[in-house]
Design a protein around this motif. Structure first.
Motif, PDB file in Angstrom:
ATOM      1  N   ALA A 192      69.229 -24.325 113.205  1.00  0.00           N
ATOM      2  CA  ALA A 192      68.815 -24.864 111.911  1.00  0.00           C
ATOM      3  C   ALA A 192      68.912 -26.378 111.971  1.00  0.00           C
ATOM      4  CB  ALA A 192      69.688 -24.316 110.785  1.00  0.00           C
ATOM      5  N   CYS A 193      68.080 -27.044 111.173  1.00  0.00           N
ATOM      6  CA  CYS A 193      68.061 -28.504 111.236  1.00  0.00           C
ATOM      7  C   CYS A 193      67.473 -29.068 109.948  1.00  0.00           C
ATOM      8  CB  CYS A 193      67.235 -28.966 112.443  1.00  0.00           C
ATOM      9  SG  CYS A 193      67.216 -30.756 112.703  1.00  0.00           S
ATOM     10  N   THR A 194      67.915 -30.256 109.582  1.00  0.00           N
ATOM     11  CA  THR A 194      67.322 -31.009 108.487  1.00  0.00           C
ATOM     12  C   THR A 194      67.567 -32.481 108.749  1.00  0.00           C
ATOM     13  OG1 THR A 194      67.150 -31.184 106.074  1.00  0.00           O
ATOM     14  CG2 THR A 194      69.360 -31.045 106.988  1.00  0.00           C
ATOM     15  N   ASP A 195      66.821 -33.343 108.055  1.00  0.00           N
ATOM     16  CA  ASP A 195      67.086 -34.775 108.161  1.00  0.00           C
ATOM     17  C   ASP A 195      67.898 -35.209 106.948  1.00  0.00           C
ATOM     18  OD1 ASP A 195      64.833 -34.228 106.576  1.00  0.00           O
ATOM     19  OD2 ASP A 195      64.061 -36.261 106.807  1.00  0.00           O
ATOM     20  N   VAL A 196      68.838 -36.106 107.173  1.00  0.00           N
ATOM     21  CA  VAL A 196      69.735 -36.572 106.111  1.00  0.00           C
ATOM     22  C   VAL A 196      69.078 -37.758 105.421  1.00  0.00           C
ATOM     23  CG1 VAL A 196      72.035 -37.441 105.570  1.00  0.00           C
ATOM     24  CG2 VAL A 196      71.726 -35.787 107.421  1.00  0.00           C
TER      25      VAL A 196
END
Length: 409
Positions: A192-196
């Motif tokens: 899983a991944c997201t940008d902060v």
């Protein structure tokens, strides 16, 4: 896939604004494992003489094209307008062009030998890196690729409190692409991944937790729907805490589901130079108060000391943190970031390799493991089989993330 982002000027360099806006917009693609292909730009320049507005537009376009071409993305067109403040908004069209491989060890049952382990290399048909997944398991680590603090630094810049080198370091960081980080994280089996960005580290972390919990809960509901009604109850003797409400749940409708939580190590967070000094002076981003709504998700704790005379086992007690002892760096969890780094769940057996590659190959010198995943079994009420579609559409127990982040100091 498509991503949209708009960035209003918080300084007076149109070229740098264009680079930051384009870099930020493409990060949405990289957080999903996609490759940006084409961009459309909406440019707003402040009212002025024709000559000055033309020059500002030229600088803004130059900055956008500089960042887009660096990441092999084409500017196809757009629209320009006049306004009070300079701004750049980009719409990015990306392509999910590669396959994501699962790196998790699994039992190799076809060998016929119990306990044999191999690494699964199953390729999914679409290279989509989700914001949250049921694949996230206890023991997986959280990796953050960039330091925090751009919101604090720019707030200090507005108030004339930030030193020049702090501001330039923050602007340089905002122009660093997340392309290499995304490729390395996917190679290392990130689940899983997201940008902060604007919601801060904690806000985006909670988005990932909700998505992971949703995957697990819906999988449990789907499995329960296949069982006979009488087999959907809780374990014998368990106390009932749910009551029937428009078909949502009753005492015999639900299961204990292992929900994903995060143990965050606050001292592991890397901060930009000057952030601590500015926070000690009470300087914070204007969005801090809004992002503070995520505070109930925190369970603040501290690592205690071993009892006198106890054997050195290496396991220290974790104790609740007194409100009087709140760490001064705690507000950084709510600091909004502009063009921030990627936050990803990575299998523990790949963490060391991932950090090494991020630093050596990607140039992300501040990439760091900032926490780990643990599971907490929670009773989740299920919608009844005869519940209406409207009732089922309101079913969202994964939205409750109170205490889901155990923050250690």
């Amino acid at each position: 896939m498509w991503a949209v982002h708009s960035c209003r000027a918080f300084f007076d360099d149109a070229f740098v604004l264009g680079r930051i806006a384009a870099t930020h917009a493409m990060s949405d693609c990289y957080a999903m494992g996609a490759e940006p292909l084409v961009a459309l730009l909406t440019a707003v320049v402040p009212y002025s003489t024709d000559c000055i507005m033309a020059n500002n537009l030229l600088q803004l376009l130059g900055g956008c094209c500089s960042a887009l071409s660096r990441d092999r993305c084409q500017l196809a067109g757009g629209h320009s307008a006049q306004g009070r403040d300079m701004a750049a908004g980009l719409t990015i069209t990306g392509r999910l062009s590669r396959l994501r491989k699962s790196q998790r060890p699994e039992s190799d049952s076809h060998l016929g030998v119990e306990g044999d382990i191999h690494t699964s290399r199953v390729e999914e048909p679409i290279g989509y890196l989700p914001k949250g997944s049921a694949e996230a398991q206890e023991g997986d680590v959280l990796i953050l690729t960039k330091p925090l603090g751009t919101g604090v630094i720019m707030a200090g810049h507005v108030e004339g409190k930030s030193r020049g080198r702090w501001v330039y370091a923050a602007l340089d960081l905002m122009q660093v692409s997340n392309r290499a980080a995304a490729e390395i994280l996917m190679d290392c089996g990130a689940t899983a991944c997201t940008d902060v960005t604007g919601f801060g580290l904690l806000g985006h972390m909670l988005e990932m937790l909700r998505a992971c919990r949703k995957s697990r809960i819906l999988a449990a509901v789907a499995a329960a729907d296949k069982k006979p009604v009488e087999a959907r109850g809780r374990a014998a003797g368990a106390s009932s805490s749910a009551s029937s409400s428009e078909g949502i749940a009753d005492s015999s409708s639900g299961e204990f589901v292992p929900l994903v939580c995060v143990r965050l190590m606050l001292p592991s967070l890397r901060l930009l130079d000057g952030v601590t000094e500015l926070m000690n002076e009470g300087i914070h981003s204007s969005l801090l108060a809004s992002n503070a709504r995520y505070f109930p998700a925190l369970s603040l704790k501290t690592v205690g000391t071993a009892p006198a005379g106890a054997a050195p086992t290496g396991d220290l007690p974790i104790q609740p943190l007194s409100p009087a002892d709140l760490p001064p760096t705690l507000p950084i969890l709510f600091d909004p970031q502009t063009s921030g780094g990627l936050l990803a769940f990575v299998p523990a057996n790949k963490a060391t390799e991932c950090i090494r590659r991020l630093r050596e190959e990607g140039g992300y010198d501040n990439a760091m493991v900032i926490g780990s995943i643990f599971e907490r079994k929670t009773f989740v009420p299920f919608p009844q089989k005869d519940a209406t579609q409207e009732t089922r559409s309101r079913y969202a127990p994964w939205e409750n993330v109170a205490g889901a982040v155990e923050c250690l100091h």
